[in-house]
Scaffold this motif. Structure first.
Motif, PDB file in Angstrom:
ATOM      1  N   LEU A 169       2.091   6.408  -7.181  1.00  0.00           N
ATOM      2  CA  LEU A 169       1.330   7.679  -7.537  1.00  0.00           C
ATOM      3  C   LEU A 169       1.778   8.731  -7.027  1.00  0.00           C
ATOM      4  CD1 LEU A 169      -2.256   6.430  -5.949  1.00  0.00           C
ATOM      5  CD2 LEU A 169      -2.020   6.855  -7.679  1.00  0.00           C
ATOM      6  N   GLU A 170       2.373   9.126  -6.247  1.00  0.00           N
ATOM      7  CA  GLU A 170       3.287  11.000  -6.336  1.00  0.00           C
ATOM      8  C   GLU A 170       3.965  10.727  -7.632  1.00  0.00           C
ATOM      9  OE1 GLU A 170       4.243  10.944  -1.673  1.00  0.00           O
ATOM     10  OE2 GLU A 170       2.758  12.029  -2.079  1.00  0.00           O
ATOM     11  N   GLU A 171       4.922   9.725  -7.729  1.00  0.00           N
ATOM     12  CA  GLU A 171       5.750  10.089  -8.954  1.00  0.00           C
ATOM     13  C   GLU A 171       5.035  10.193 -10.007  1.00  0.00           C
ATOM     14  OE1 GLU A 171       7.539   5.916  -8.048  1.00  0.00           O
ATOM     15  OE2 GLU A 171       8.637   6.586  -7.116  1.00  0.00           O
ATOM     16  N   ALA A 172       4.346   8.989 -10.001  1.00  0.00           N
ATOM     17  CA  ALA A 172       3.258  10.221 -11.337  1.00  0.00           C
ATOM     18  C   ALA A 172       2.331  10.816 -11.728  1.00  0.00           C
ATOM     19  CB  ALA A 172       2.023   8.940 -12.123  1.00  0.00           C
ATOM     20  N   GLY A 173       2.749  11.936 -10.274  1.00  0.00           N
ATOM     21  CA  GLY A 173       1.674  12.859 -10.658  1.00  0.00           C
ATOM     22  C   GLY A 173       0.173  13.745  -9.721  1.00  0.00           C
ATOM     23  N   GLY A 217       0.966  -1.017  -0.033  1.00  0.00           N
ATOM     24  CA  GLY A 217       0.130   0.492  -0.422  1.00  0.00           C
ATOM     25  C   GLY A 217       1.156   0.728   0.056  1.00  0.00           C
ATOM     26  N   GLU A 218       1.692   1.256   0.942  1.00  0.00           N
ATOM     27  CA  GLU A 218       3.043   2.468   0.856  1.00  0.00           C
ATOM     28  C   GLU A 218       3.863   2.692  -0.441  1.00  0.00           C
ATOM     29  OE1 GLU A 218       4.846   2.184   4.478  1.00  0.00           O
ATOM     30  OE2 GLU A 218       2.729   2.552   5.782  1.00  0.00           O
ATOM     31  N   GLN A 219       4.134   1.323  -0.909  1.00  0.00           N
ATOM     32  CA  GLN A 219       5.057   1.998  -1.935  1.00  0.00           C
ATOM     33  C   GLN A 219       3.859   2.378  -3.483  1.00  0.00           C
ATOM     34  OE1 GLN A 219       5.766  -1.183  -5.020  1.00  0.00           O
ATOM     35  NE2 GLN A 219       7.406  -1.560  -4.125  1.00  0.00           N
TER      36      GLN A 219
END
Length: 311
Positions: free
Chosen positions: A263-267, A256-258
């Motif tokens: 998601l954050e890396e994908a904006g 879940g944390e990964q």
């Protein structure tokens, strides 16, 4: 921190797994026997059982209206249960709490379960209800804001549904809430450190992941397919903002944390919130403990409209 003492008390009463085959009917009956009487549940303004007519067929839903307001944001909720357990009744208290805290009209989905319904029946039901909710928006008093939420395997469906909506060009989903999500159904015990760290003694055990999910996987769900393991989706851009709630003592914590990091890396705006001392299933099983009821309040804060800038 160590497991919460109230959770530890309950874990101490659980029988040791003996490796015997799982009986879906017996397990469902055991769950149903634990459902609280209606008079002991949180009372929203209105609770109505209805039928969503979707391309996948008629799907039972339960609609929770928190107040007598005229319009609402909608929150479509998918219960957990390793794809073969859970029901509108077993997770009724979760939906009631979500409605109370978020102020949204919550639509809980009684999707078809494995092994009786083969993949992708349950997933199609969930996606179909999301599209139905948008189509029936006027009748539901929808204000145009639509979110999805789920716990465990229901969070798997929530993550996949957002991807299906994106790929279909359906822009309606603005937020996704994933409570301790099951996102990678390749249950290699060495894939994530939490699979080893939390392997035994916390309710959900790493050795039990394969047999508990076997009903779904044996029905045609391929763990390599992003529709089954959403963490395997290569391109996460364009997905709705996410709140991912994880539990410290959960074998599924790290996936879940990964996923939140990816998601954050994908904006994609993503908030990952780990609950100390908690185990898998705490939102369903231990939300009577104040610090774990906090998960519903955090969901409400995540869904709250951004404050308007001063003129």
């Amino acid at each position: 921190m160590t497991i919460h003492p109230e959770i530890a008390k309950v874990l101490g009463t659980l029988p040791t797994p003996d490796g015997s085959p799982l009986d879906p009917q017996a397990l469902r009956a055991g769950e149903a026997a634990q459902v609280q009487p209606a008079e002991k549940r949180l009372p929203p303004h209105a609770v109505v059982d209805a039928t969503a007519r979707t391309p996948a067929g008629d799907v039972p839903v339960r609609i929770y209206t928190p107040t007598d307001a005229d319009t609402f944001g909608l929150l479509v909720y998918f219960h957990g249960g390793a794809f073969f357990l859970g029901s509108l009744d077993t997770h009724d208290h979760v939906a009631r709490s979500l409605a109370k805290e978020t102020g949204r009209k919550v639509i809980s989905v009684g999707y078809r379960l494995a092994p009786e319904a083969a993949f992708p029946a349950g997933l199609e039901d969930c996606y179909g209800v999301v599209r139905w909710a948008a189509t029936e928006g006027e009748a539901l008093g929808w204000n145009g804001d639509l979110a999805v939420a789920g716990d465990s395997s229901g969070a798997n469906f929530a993550a996949v549904v957002t991807a299906m909506a994106h790929d279909d060009g359906f822009p309606g989903i603005t937020h996704q809430i994933l409570f301790y999500p099951s996102l990678d159904l390749d249950f290699d015990a060495d894939r994530y450190p939490s699979m080893r760290e939390n392997a035994e003694g916390y309710g959900l055990e790493t050795a039990g992941l394969k047999p508990f999910n076997a009903f779904y996987l044996d029905s045609g769900a391929d763990p390599a397919d992003p529709l089954v393991s959403p963490i395997k989706r290569q391109d996460l851009t364009g997905l709705p903002a996410a709140l991912i709630i994880t539990a410290e003592h959960d074998p599924l914590r790290d996936e879940g944390e990964q996923y939140g990091r990816r998601l954050e890396e994908a904006g994609v705006p993503a908030t990952v919130s780990r609950y100390a001392g908690a185990n898998h299933g705490f939102v369903q099983n231990f939300s009577w403990i104040p610090e774990y009821y906090r998960a519903f309040e955090e969901a409400a804060e995540f869904l709250a409209p951004a404050p308007k800038a001063a003129e």
